[in-house]
Write an enzyme that holds these catalytic residues in place. Structure first.
Site, PDB file in Angstrom:
ATOM      1  CB  THR A   1      16.428 -35.775  23.851  1.00 30.80           C
ATOM      2  OG1 THR A   1      17.446 -35.400  24.779  1.00 30.80           O
ATOM      3  CG2 THR A   1      16.633 -37.226  23.436  1.00 30.80           C
TER       4      THR A   1
ATOM      5  CB  THR B   1      20.486 -34.017  22.601  1.00 29.88           C
ATOM      6  OG1 THR B   1      19.876 -35.156  21.999  1.00 29.88           O
ATOM      7  CG2 THR B   1      19.531 -32.834  22.546  1.00 29.88           C
TER       8      THR B   1
ATOM      9  CB  SER C   1     -16.345  -0.459   9.652  1.00 32.66           C
ATOM     10  OG  SER C   1     -17.458  -0.635  10.496  1.00 32.66           O
ATOM     11  CB  SER C   2     -18.903  -5.412   9.706  1.00 29.68           C
ATOM     12  OG  SER C   2     -19.043  -5.139  11.094  1.00 29.68           O
TER      13      SER C   2
ATOM     14  CE  LYS D   1     -13.451   3.431  11.733  1.00 27.23           C
ATOM     15  NZ  LYS D   1     -12.410   2.418  11.933  1.00 27.23           N
TER      16      LYS D   1
END
Length: 476
Positions: free
Chosen positions: A104, A144, A322-323, A328
């Site tokens: 609704t 509705t 990768s950090s 990688k």
């Protein structure tokens, strides 16, 4: 609060200040205050908003033709709906996708926006509903319970072409890679163990053909599932408050407006409460994404390493992986597809549970079904485009490495079994495992097959398809 920035609107529960510039009204505002749940508003699904406008336009056309809606109001509603269909003012659809009330709030959000856009075109102020009313005029001959599910179906139909195109393009790209790699021999694997030779092209052609089945199903069933609508059924399917001629005209107009072969459901009471079409379509999307996730797993395995894995193919490098580990690079695109698949599979369960939760003549869980269906289509479409553009198109093969793995594999003895016999094949395989020598090296060492025949056996076209076996030069 700056009172000049607001207008006062009234409903069943009383008065509320509504932002003066907002095209939505008081009932939308109540829903906005009540349902702070998913954080995902109707505006995030443009096809849904456009579909709501199409339903309202079709209804207005029918009511005007039946002399129930005056020309001035019909013109105003038509202009408002067309703006929404053209993609304007979607930001005014602010209600959360998850909501109580069986939709609704969504229906009233549409009614109020259309009414206020219409009032603006009539030279009136927003909220002057005595000239164009959200319920009496925009929602005329509707509930509705028929307008909302009809809009969900139309919205999903509007998204079919993009979904199909994304899948078609992905299939074609996989098939193109199949052609590119058609002569590249490698070792097939079962249970992650060496099996028998094949080409990398066969592997990619299999990916493409696997998805073609789903494209055919989506094209065949997608339209059939959503073209029958319950528009005209109003509250529970009986058509109360609608002219007997209304349904036929409204459905015909909706088909013309949407460009899809919309038809009237044969049993409006059944169609108002049943969610089976959504369950089936959601299942098709789950099937497609299950396959795409499996393909993504294979791409990750085939590209694994690069030095300590299979490393038969190279995926395009999209970002550092990768950090902490320099150099990688991760298979981030297939990984993202996996996660999309998991989400859509979860959506399917939500759709199933919501469909089951219907009671008597209505299913009040339709908002959840709508959200999950639109989100699944959007995620699948975006995911397939991403996989194609950022991964599949740029895949390259390590041909020499593929050939070396195949020739050093114990599995190649299966291809030689018809020529040297099962006993010799078993003995050679065991010896290769024990000594670390290659199968071909041991066969040559024992002179089990002459070089001419061995070279013929190892031709790509002979390794990957059935052929008649001759043993005249094999030493059994």
């Amino acid at each position: 609060m700056n009172i000049d920035a607001f207008r006062t609107e009234h409903d069943l529960l009383g008065d509320l200040p509504v932002p003066k510039n907002a095209y939505y009204g008081i009932q939308t505002l109540r829903a906005l205050d009540n349902f702070k749940l998913s954080g995902v508003s109707l505006s995030e699904y443009p096809n849904f908003v456009s579909a709501l406008a199409m339903v309202k336009l079709a209804a207005a056309d029918a009511n005007h033709e039946l002399d129930c809606l005056p020309s001035e109001k019909h013109t105003a509603i038509t202009k408002a709906c067309q703006q929404l269909i053209d993609g304007k003012h979607h930001d005014q659809f602010v209600v959360d996708m998850i909501q109580g009330g069986a939709g609704t709030s969504t229906n009233m959000n549409a009614n109020e926006v259309i009414a206020n856009l219409g009032l603006e075109s009539m030279g009136k102020e927003k909220g002057e509903y005595q000239f164009l009313h959200p319920n009496n005029d925009v929602n005329m001959a509707q509930s509705t319970n028929d307008a909302y599910p009809t809009a969900i179906r139309v919205g999903l139909l509007l998204g079919q072409n993009d979904l199909h195109l994304s899948l078609e393009n992905l299939i074609q790209t996989l098939a193109d890679k199949g052609e590119e790699f058609s002569g590249l021999l490698k070792m097939g694997r079962t249970q992650l163990q060496d099996a028998v030779p094949m080409t990398l092209g066969q592997e990619f052609h299999a990916f493409a053909n696997n998805l073609r089945e789903d494209l055919a199903l989506l094209k065949k069933l997608g339209s059939d599932l959503f073209t029958p609508v319950n528009l005209g059924g109003t509250a529970i399917g009986t058509g109360i408050n609608a002219d007997p001629r209304y349904q036929g005209i409204a459905v015909e107009r909706l088909a013309a407006i949407s460009g899809h072969p919309i038809t009237a459901a044969t049993d409006l009471v059944e169609a108002t409460s049943d969610m089976g079409s959504f369950v089936l379509f959601s299942g098709l999307l789950k099937r497609l994404m299950t396959k795409l996730s499996k393909i993504s797993n294979d791409l990750r395995l085939l590209s694994s390493g690069p030095r300590t894995g299979i490393n038969e193919i190279n995926l395009p490098a999209r970002q550092p992986g990768s950090s902490i580990m320099p150099g990688k690079v991760n298979p981030v695109i297939p990984e993202a597809v996996n996660q999309i698949a998991f989400e859509i599979i979860g959506h399917d369960l939500s759709v199933t549970m919501a469909a089951e939760a219907g009671q008597l003549q209505l299913n009040v869980m339709e908002p959840l079904i709508a959200w999950k269906m639109f989100d699944s289509v959007r995620l699948a479409t975006r995911g397939m485009d991403m996989l194609r553009e950022l991964c599949i198109e740029g895949i390259t093969a390590n041909e020499t490495h593929c050939r070396e793995l195949m020739e050093n594999s114990i599995g190649i003895v299966t291809a030689l079994n018809p020529y040297i016999g099962y006993e010799n094949s078993s003995r050679i395989a065991k010896k290769a495992l024990t000594t670390g020598c290659g199968v071909l090296e041991l066969i040559r060492e024992e002179n089990l097959i002459d070089e001419e025949l061995l070279a013929d056996i190892l031709k790509p076209e002979h390794m990957i398809a059935p052929r008649s076996v001759t043993k005249k030069t094999a030493k059994l």
